[in-house]
Design a protein around this motif. Structure first.
Motif, PDB file in Angstrom:
ATOM      1  N   GLN A  46      25.949  -9.439  -9.388  1.00 12.81           N
ATOM      2  CA  GLN A  46      25.210  -8.551 -10.215  1.00 12.81           C
ATOM      3  C   GLN A  46      26.250  -8.212 -11.264  1.00 12.81           C
ATOM      4  OE1 GLN A  46      21.898  -7.610 -10.142  1.00 12.81           O
ATOM      5  NE2 GLN A  46      21.532  -9.074  -8.642  1.00 12.81           N
ATOM      6  N   GLU A  47      27.442  -7.886 -10.858  1.00 13.24           N
ATOM      7  CA  GLU A  47      28.313  -7.580 -11.679  1.00 13.24           C
ATOM      8  C   GLU A  47      28.574  -8.593 -12.789  1.00 13.24           C
ATOM      9  OE1 GLU A  47      32.077  -4.990 -12.902  1.00 13.24           O
ATOM     10  OE2 GLU A  47      29.939  -4.804 -12.065  1.00 13.24           O
ATOM     11  N   LEU A  48      28.651 -10.018 -12.615  1.00 15.09           N
ATOM     12  CA  LEU A  48      28.511 -10.915 -13.422  1.00 15.09           C
ATOM     13  C   LEU A  48      27.273 -10.744 -14.456  1.00 15.09           C
ATOM     14  CD1 LEU A  48      29.623 -14.097 -11.518  1.00 15.09           C
ATOM     15  CD2 LEU A  48      31.071 -13.174 -13.349  1.00 15.09           C
ATOM     16  N   VAL A  49      26.166 -10.630 -13.944  1.00 15.51           N
ATOM     17  CA  VAL A  49      25.148 -10.391 -14.764  1.00 15.51           C
ATOM     18  C   VAL A  49      25.210  -9.135 -15.729  1.00 15.51           C
ATOM     19  CG1 VAL A  49      22.557  -9.734 -14.894  1.00 15.51           C
ATOM     20  CG2 VAL A  49      23.471 -11.692 -13.312  1.00 15.51           C
ATOM     21  N   ARG A  50      25.882  -8.074 -15.289  1.00 17.69           N
ATOM     22  CA  ARG A  50      25.967  -6.923 -16.100  1.00 17.69           C
ATOM     23  C   ARG A  50      27.138  -7.170 -17.269  1.00 17.69           C
ATOM     24  NH1 ARG A  50      28.678  -2.084 -16.491  1.00 17.69           N
ATOM     25  NH2 ARG A  50      30.281  -2.791 -14.860  1.00 17.69           N
ATOM     26  N   MET A  51      28.103  -7.543 -16.789  1.00 17.73           N
ATOM     27  CA  MET A  51      29.189  -7.916 -17.712  1.00 17.73           C
ATOM     28  C   MET A  51      28.723  -8.875 -18.910  1.00 17.73           C
ATOM     29  SD  MET A  51      31.711  -5.707 -17.516  1.00 17.73           S
ATOM     30  CE  MET A  51      32.314  -4.718 -16.368  1.00 17.73           C
ATOM     31  N   GLY A  52      28.072  -9.992 -18.351  1.00 13.50           N
ATOM     32  CA  GLY A  52      27.518 -10.912 -19.484  1.00 13.50           C
ATOM     33  C   GLY A  52      26.737 -10.216 -20.446  1.00 13.50           C
ATOM     34  N   ARG A  53      25.445  -9.111 -20.014  1.00 14.17           N
ATOM     35  CA  ARG A  53      24.841  -8.619 -20.858  1.00 14.17           C
ATOM     36  C   ARG A  53      25.597  -7.849 -21.901  1.00 14.17           C
ATOM     37  NH1 ARG A  53      20.306  -7.063 -16.485  1.00 14.17           N
ATOM     38  NH2 ARG A  53      19.022  -8.917 -16.449  1.00 14.17           N
ATOM     39  N   LEU A  54      26.676  -7.245 -21.304  1.00 15.04           N
ATOM     40  CA  LEU A  54      27.596  -6.220 -22.289  1.00 15.04           C
ATOM     41  C   LEU A  54      28.322  -7.133 -23.202  1.00 15.04           C
ATOM     42  CD1 LEU A  54      29.871  -3.592 -20.978  1.00 15.04           C
ATOM     43  CD2 LEU A  54      30.825  -5.168 -22.053  1.00 15.04           C
ATOM     44  N   LEU A  55      28.688  -8.077 -22.745  1.00 11.78           N
ATOM     45  CA  LEU A  55      29.614  -8.833 -23.857  1.00 11.78           C
ATOM     46  C   LEU A  55      28.753  -9.528 -24.854  1.00 11.78           C
ATOM     47  CD1 LEU A  55      31.797 -10.591 -21.078  1.00 11.78           C
ATOM     48  CD2 LEU A  55      32.633  -9.202 -22.825  1.00 11.78           C
ATOM     49  N   SER A  56      27.482  -9.902 -24.487  1.00 15.32           N
ATOM     50  CA  SER A  56      26.506 -10.426 -25.386  1.00 15.32           C
ATOM     51  C   SER A  56      25.909  -9.099 -26.367  1.00 15.32           C
ATOM     52  CB  SER A  56      25.184 -10.806 -24.714  1.00 15.32           C
ATOM     53  OG  SER A  56      24.440 -11.361 -25.675  1.00 15.32           O
ATOM     54  N   ALA A  57      25.798  -8.023 -25.814  1.00 16.71           N
ATOM     55  CA  ALA A  57      25.520  -6.887 -26.645  1.00 16.71           C
ATOM     56  C   ALA A  57      26.646  -6.247 -27.615  1.00 16.71           C
ATOM     57  CB  ALA A  57      24.916  -5.668 -25.731  1.00 16.71           C
ATOM     58  N   ARG A  58      27.782  -6.767 -26.997  1.00 15.64           N
ATOM     59  CA  ARG A  58      28.864  -6.344 -28.101  1.00 15.64           C
ATOM     60  C   ARG A  58      29.187  -7.285 -29.027  1.00 15.64           C
ATOM     61  NH1 ARG A  58      32.693  -2.528 -23.831  1.00 15.64           N
ATOM     62  NH2 ARG A  58      31.031  -0.967 -23.707  1.00 15.64           N
ATOM     63  N   GLN A  59      28.553  -8.572 -28.967  1.00 20.89           N
ATOM     64  CA  GLN A  59      28.691  -9.560 -30.025  1.00 20.89           C
ATOM     65  C   GLN A  59      30.099 -10.125 -29.683  1.00 20.89           C
ATOM     66  OE1 GLN A  59      27.883  -8.042 -33.847  1.00 20.89           O
ATOM     67  NE2 GLN A  59      25.825  -8.519 -33.556  1.00 20.89           N
ATOM     68  N   ALA A  68      39.577 -12.190 -11.351  1.00 20.51           N
ATOM     69  CA  ALA A  68      38.388 -12.420 -12.359  1.00 20.51           C
ATOM     70  C   ALA A  68      39.029 -13.145 -13.701  1.00 20.51           C
ATOM     71  CB  ALA A  68      37.621 -10.955 -12.835  1.00 20.51           C
ATOM     72  N   VAL A  69      38.111 -13.899 -14.256  1.00 23.03           N
ATOM     73  CA  VAL A  69      38.763 -14.569 -15.252  1.00 23.03           C
ATOM     74  C   VAL A  69      37.636 -14.550 -16.401  1.00 23.03           C
ATOM     75  CG1 VAL A  69      39.175 -16.974 -16.485  1.00 23.03           C
ATOM     76  CG2 VAL A  69      40.335 -16.434 -14.401  1.00 23.03           C
ATOM     77  N   SER A 128      35.956  -6.007 -14.396  1.00 25.62           N
ATOM     78  CA  SER A 128      36.148  -4.956 -15.337  1.00 25.62           C
ATOM     79  C   SER A 128      37.350  -4.955 -16.214  1.00 25.62           C
ATOM     80  CB  SER A 128      35.795  -3.612 -14.696  1.00 25.62           C
ATOM     81  OG  SER A 128      35.785  -2.664 -15.596  1.00 25.62           O
ATOM     82  N   ASP A 129      38.437  -5.030 -15.476  1.00 32.16           N
ATOM     83  CA  ASP A 129      39.533  -5.002 -16.094  1.00 32.16           C
ATOM     84  C   ASP A 129      39.907  -6.172 -16.910  1.00 32.16           C
ATOM     85  OD1 ASP A 129      40.600  -2.914 -14.564  1.00 32.16           O
ATOM     86  OD2 ASP A 129      41.617  -4.176 -12.986  1.00 32.16           O
ATOM     87  N   ALA A 130      39.263  -7.635 -16.715  1.00 37.17           N
ATOM     88  CA  ALA A 130      39.509  -8.635 -17.312  1.00 37.17           C
ATOM     89  C   ALA A 130      38.745  -8.473 -18.790  1.00 37.17           C
ATOM     90  CB  ALA A 130      39.131  -9.964 -16.594  1.00 37.17           C
ATOM     91  N   VAL A 131      37.565  -7.917 -18.421  1.00 39.53           N
ATOM     92  CA  VAL A 131      36.709  -7.767 -19.716  1.00 39.53           C
ATOM     93  C   VAL A 131      37.490  -6.753 -20.662  1.00 39.53           C
ATOM     94  CG1 VAL A 131      34.499  -6.563 -20.729  1.00 39.53           C
ATOM     95  CG2 VAL A 131      34.592  -8.199 -18.637  1.00 39.53           C
ATOM     96  N   SER A 132      38.007  -5.607 -20.180  1.00 39.42           N
ATOM     97  CA  SER A 132      38.689  -4.556 -21.024  1.00 39.42           C
ATOM     98  C   SER A 132      39.757  -5.341 -21.833  1.00 39.42           C
ATOM     99  CB  SER A 132      39.278  -3.493 -20.079  1.00 39.42           C
ATOM    100  OG  SER A 132      37.975  -2.582 -19.558  1.00 39.42           O
ATOM    101  N   ALA A 133      40.515  -6.021 -21.084  1.00 37.90           N
ATOM    102  CA  ALA A 133      41.646  -6.792 -21.797  1.00 37.90           C
ATOM    103  C   ALA A 133      41.211  -7.462 -22.751  1.00 37.90           C
ATOM    104  CB  ALA A 133      42.400  -7.307 -20.679  1.00 37.90           C
ATOM    105  N   TYR A 134      40.086  -8.223 -22.556  1.00 39.68           N
ATOM    106  CA  TYR A 134      39.791  -9.162 -23.489  1.00 39.68           C
ATOM    107  C   TYR A 134      39.279  -8.558 -24.866  1.00 39.68           C
ATOM    108  CZ  TYR A 134      37.565 -13.265 -25.679  1.00 39.68           C
ATOM    109  OH  TYR A 134      37.035 -14.250 -26.617  1.00 39.68           O
ATOM    110  N   GLU A 135      38.513  -7.193 -24.543  1.00 33.64           N
ATOM    111  CA  GLU A 135      38.043  -6.669 -25.622  1.00 33.64           C
ATOM    112  C   GLU A 135      39.385  -6.181 -26.577  1.00 33.64           C
ATOM    113  OE1 GLU A 135      33.816  -4.341 -24.913  1.00 33.64           O
ATOM    114  OE2 GLU A 135      35.584  -3.768 -23.391  1.00 33.64           O
ATOM    115  N   GLU A 136      40.410  -5.537 -25.890  1.00 37.35           N
ATOM    116  CA  GLU A 136      41.709  -5.420 -26.455  1.00 37.35           C
ATOM    117  C   GLU A 136      42.167  -6.405 -27.329  1.00 37.35           C
ATOM    118  OE1 GLU A 136      43.713  -2.129 -27.607  1.00 37.35           O
ATOM    119  OE2 GLU A 136      42.420  -1.793 -25.840  1.00 37.35           O
ATOM    120  N   LEU A 137      42.177  -7.530 -26.542  1.00 36.48           N
ATOM    121  CA  LEU A 137      42.839  -8.754 -27.349  1.00 36.48           C
ATOM    122  C   LEU A 137      41.926  -8.922 -28.523  1.00 36.48           C
ATOM    123  CD1 LEU A 137      43.686 -12.083 -25.588  1.00 36.48           C
ATOM    124  CD2 LEU A 137      42.738 -12.037 -27.965  1.00 36.48           C
ATOM    125  N   GLU A 138      40.440  -9.006 -28.688  1.00 40.78           N
ATOM    126  CA  GLU A 138      39.889  -9.409 -29.915  1.00 40.78           C
ATOM    127  C   GLU A 138      40.077  -8.304 -30.831  1.00 40.78           C
ATOM    128  OE1 GLU A 138      36.540 -11.031 -32.046  1.00 40.78           O
ATOM    129  OE2 GLU A 138      37.970 -11.848 -30.468  1.00 40.78           O
TER     130      GLU A 138
END
Length: 212
Positions: A9-22, A91-92, A171-181
Protein backbone atom coordinates in the motif's frame (compact mmCIF):
# COMPACT_ATOMS: atom_id res chain seq x y z
CA UNK A 1 -2.25 -5.99 8.28
CA UNK A 2 1.03 -7.77 7.53
CA UNK A 3 4.30 -5.96 6.85
CA UNK A 4 4.10 -6.96 3.19
CA UNK A 5 0.52 -5.71 2.79
CA UNK A 6 1.42 -2.39 4.41
CA UNK A 7 4.46 -1.92 2.16
CA UNK A 8 2.43 -2.76 -0.95
CA UNK A 9 0.00 0.00 0.00
CA UNK A 10 2.91 2.35 0.71
CA UNK A 11 4.33 1.73 -2.77
CA UNK A 12 0.94 2.57 -4.28
CA UNK A 13 0.67 5.75 -2.20
CA UNK A 14 4.18 6.96 -2.97
CA UNK A 15 3.79 6.14 -6.65
CA UNK A 16 0.72 8.37 -6.80
CA UNK A 17 2.51 11.12 -4.89
CA UNK A 18 5.53 11.08 -7.22
CA UNK A 19 3.27 11.12 -10.25
CA UNK A 20 1.19 14.01 -8.84
CA UNK A 21 4.39 15.97 -8.21
CA UNK A 22 5.45 15.36 -11.83
CA UNK A 23 8.55 13.43 -10.84
CA UNK A 24 7.33 10.26 -12.58
CA UNK A 25 5.96 10.17 -16.12
CA UNK A 26 4.63 7.47 -18.41
CA UNK A 27 5.97 4.09 -17.39
CA UNK A 28 9.46 5.40 -16.55
CA UNK A 29 11.04 4.80 -13.16
CA UNK A 30 10.69 2.16 -10.48
CA UNK A 31 10.41 1.80 -6.71
CA UNK A 32 11.30 -1.02 -4.34
CA UNK A 33 11.21 -1.92 -0.66
CA UNK A 34 13.01 -4.68 1.21
CA UNK A 35 10.96 -7.02 3.36
CA UNK A 36 12.08 -8.30 6.72
CA UNK A 37 12.81 -11.76 5.27
CA UNK A 38 15.23 -10.33 2.69
CA UNK A 39 12.86 -10.57 -0.26
CA UNK A 40 11.84 -7.35 -2.04
CA UNK A 41 8.77 -5.73 -3.52
CA UNK A 42 9.46 -4.02 -6.86
CA UNK A 43 7.12 -2.08 -9.11
CA UNK A 44 6.24 -4.12 -12.23
CA UNK A 45 7.68 -3.62 -15.67
CA UNK A 46 5.82 -1.15 -17.92
CA UNK A 47 3.70 0.09 -15.02
CA UNK A 48 2.71 3.69 -14.34
CA UNK A 49 3.75 4.74 -10.85
CA UNK A 50 0.60 6.80 -10.62
CA UNK A 51 -1.63 3.78 -11.21
CA UNK A 52 -0.12 0.84 -9.32
CA UNK A 53 -2.19 -2.15 -8.20
CA UNK A 54 -0.97 -3.36 -4.80
CA UNK A 55 -1.75 -7.01 -5.58
CA UNK A 56 0.21 -6.96 -8.85
CA UNK A 57 3.42 -5.47 -7.42
CA UNK A 58 6.28 -7.92 -7.96
CA UNK A 59 7.77 -9.88 -5.09
CA UNK A 60 11.28 -11.16 -5.82
CA UNK A 61 13.83 -13.16 -3.86
CA UNK A 62 17.30 -11.87 -3.01
CA UNK A 63 18.52 -13.92 -5.98
CA UNK A 64 16.07 -12.13 -8.28
CA UNK A 65 13.55 -14.95 -8.73
CA UNK A 66 9.92 -13.90 -9.11
CA UNK A 67 7.85 -15.13 -6.16
CA UNK A 68 4.52 -13.47 -6.91
CA UNK A 69 2.89 -10.63 -8.80
CA UNK A 70 3.65 -9.34 -12.28
CA UNK A 71 7.13 -9.40 -13.79
CA UNK A 72 9.35 -6.84 -12.05
CA UNK A 73 10.87 -3.77 -13.64
CA UNK A 74 13.66 -4.72 -16.02
CA UNK A 75 15.93 -2.75 -13.67
CA UNK A 76 15.07 -4.78 -10.56
CA UNK A 77 18.64 -6.13 -10.46
CA UNK A 78 20.22 -2.84 -9.41
CA UNK A 79 17.66 -2.45 -6.62
CA UNK A 80 18.79 -5.83 -5.27
CA UNK A 81 22.43 -4.76 -5.61
CA UNK A 82 21.79 -1.73 -3.42
CA UNK A 83 20.05 -3.84 -0.79
CA UNK A 84 22.97 -6.29 -0.79
CA UNK A 85 25.56 -3.57 -0.24
CA UNK A 86 23.65 -1.28 2.13
CA UNK A 87 22.18 -3.30 5.01
CA UNK A 88 20.43 -0.21 6.38
CA UNK A 89 18.65 0.51 3.09
CA UNK A 90 15.02 -0.61 3.04
CA UNK A 91 13.90 1.27 -0.08
CA UNK A 92 15.20 2.42 -3.47
CA UNK A 93 13.76 5.14 -5.71
CA UNK A 94 14.78 5.43 -9.36
CA UNK A 95 13.03 8.01 -11.55
CA UNK A 96 13.64 9.95 -14.76
CA UNK A 97 12.74 13.42 -13.49
CA UNK A 98 13.70 16.26 -15.82
CA UNK A 99 16.34 18.27 -13.95
CA UNK A 100 18.21 15.27 -12.56
CA UNK A 101 18.26 13.58 -15.97
CA UNK A 102 19.48 16.84 -17.49
CA UNK A 103 22.43 16.80 -15.07
CA UNK A 104 23.11 13.20 -16.10
CA UNK A 105 23.43 14.32 -19.73
CA UNK A 106 25.98 17.05 -19.06
CA UNK A 107 29.69 16.58 -19.65
CA UNK A 108 31.40 16.36 -16.24
CA UNK A 109 35.15 16.77 -15.83
CA UNK A 110 34.94 15.16 -12.38
CA UNK A 111 32.48 12.33 -11.86
CA UNK A 112 32.87 11.61 -8.13
CA UNK A 113 30.31 14.30 -7.19
CA UNK A 114 28.33 16.02 -9.94
CA UNK A 115 26.13 18.43 -7.98
CA UNK A 116 27.51 21.12 -5.65
CA UNK A 117 26.50 21.16 -1.96
CA UNK A 118 24.27 24.21 -2.35
CA UNK A 119 22.15 23.62 0.76
CA UNK A 120 22.44 21.85 4.10
CA UNK A 121 19.43 19.66 3.33
CA UNK A 122 21.02 18.40 0.13
CA UNK A 123 24.11 17.34 2.10
CA UNK A 124 22.00 15.74 4.83
CA UNK A 125 19.64 13.81 2.56
CA UNK A 126 21.66 13.10 -0.56
CA UNK A 127 25.35 13.46 0.25
CA UNK A 128 27.76 13.10 -2.64
CA UNK A 129 26.32 12.25 -6.06
CA UNK A 130 28.76 10.19 -8.16
CA UNK A 131 28.10 9.64 -11.86
CA UNK A 132 27.86 6.01 -13.01
CA UNK A 133 28.89 5.34 -16.65
CA UNK A 134 26.16 4.79 -19.24
CA UNK A 135 24.66 1.33 -19.73
CA UNK A 136 21.67 0.47 -21.96
CA UNK A 137 18.37 -0.01 -20.07
CA UNK A 138 18.12 -3.52 -18.68
CA UNK A 139 21.85 -4.26 -19.01
CA UNK A 140 22.71 -6.48 -16.02
CA UNK A 141 26.33 -5.26 -16.11
CA UNK A 142 24.98 -2.09 -14.51
CA UNK A 143 24.31 -4.03 -11.30
CA UNK A 144 28.02 -4.40 -10.53
CA UNK A 145 28.64 -0.68 -11.06
CA UNK A 146 25.71 0.16 -8.79
CA UNK A 147 26.90 -2.37 -6.22
CA UNK A 148 30.37 -0.84 -6.16
CA UNK A 149 29.14 2.74 -5.80
CA UNK A 150 26.57 1.75 -3.15
CA UNK A 151 29.33 0.71 -0.77
CA UNK A 152 30.11 4.37 -0.11
CA UNK A 153 27.08 6.31 -1.36
CA UNK A 154 23.34 6.31 -0.74
CA UNK A 155 22.69 8.24 -3.96
CA UNK A 156 24.12 8.10 -7.46
CA UNK A 157 23.37 9.35 -10.97
CA UNK A 158 23.28 7.04 -13.97
CA UNK A 159 24.73 8.77 -17.04
CA UNK A 160 22.07 9.75 -19.62
CA UNK A 161 19.47 8.03 -17.46
CA UNK A 162 18.64 9.30 -13.95
CA UNK A 163 19.26 8.95 -10.20
CA UNK A 164 19.15 6.01 -7.83
CA UNK A 165 18.45 6.99 -4.21
CA UNK A 166 18.21 4.63 -1.23
CA UNK A 167 16.85 5.21 2.25
CA UNK A 168 15.99 3.59 5.56
CA UNK A 169 12.33 3.70 4.48
CA UNK A 170 10.41 4.48 1.32
CA UNK A 171 9.43 7.85 2.76
CA UNK A 172 13.09 8.66 3.47
CA UNK A 173 14.17 7.66 -0.03
CA UNK A 174 11.40 9.71 -1.65
CA UNK A 175 12.29 12.78 0.44
CA UNK A 176 15.94 12.43 -0.52
CA UNK A 177 15.00 12.06 -4.18
CA UNK A 178 12.89 15.22 -4.05
CA UNK A 179 15.82 17.10 -2.46
CA UNK A 180 18.10 15.89 -5.24
CA UNK A 181 15.69 17.00 -7.97
CA UNK A 182 15.23 20.44 -6.37
CA UNK A 183 19.00 20.90 -6.08
CA UNK A 184 19.42 19.96 -9.74
CA UNK A 185 16.74 22.52 -10.59
CA UNK A 186 18.45 25.21 -8.48
CA UNK A 187 21.75 24.42 -10.19
CA UNK A 188 20.21 25.10 -13.60
CA UNK A 189 18.52 28.27 -12.36
CA UNK A 190 21.87 29.57 -11.09
CA UNK A 191 23.54 28.66 -14.35
CA UNK A 192 26.93 30.31 -14.82
CA UNK A 193 26.38 32.90 -12.09
CA UNK A 194 28.99 32.92 -9.30
CA UNK A 195 27.73 30.69 -6.47
CA UNK A 196 28.67 30.11 -2.85
CA UNK A 197 28.20 26.40 -2.07
CA UNK A 198 28.85 25.02 1.39
CA UNK A 199 32.55 24.57 2.05
CA UNK A 200 34.32 21.41 3.22
CA UNK A 201 34.06 22.38 6.88
CA UNK A 202 30.30 23.02 6.57
CA UNK A 203 29.84 19.62 4.92
CA UNK A 204 31.98 17.82 7.51
CA UNK A 205 30.02 19.39 10.37
CA UNK A 206 26.72 18.30 8.79
CA UNK A 207 27.99 14.77 8.26
CA UNK A 208 29.04 14.55 11.91
CA UNK A 209 25.70 15.92 13.14
CA UNK A 210 23.57 13.85 10.76
CA UNK A 211 25.45 10.58 10.03
CA UNK A 212 23.91 8.08 7.62
Amino acid sequence: MSEEAELRQELVRMGRLLSARQLAHGTAGNLSVKLGDGNALVTPTNSSLGDLDADRISKVSRAGDLISGDNPSKEYFFHLAVFDERPGARAVVHLHSAYSVAVSCLRHEQTDDVLPPLTAYYVMRVGKLPLVPYFPPGDHALAEEVRSVSREHRSMLLANHGPIVSGASLSDAVSAYEELEETAKISFILGDRPTSPLNAEHVANLNRAFPT
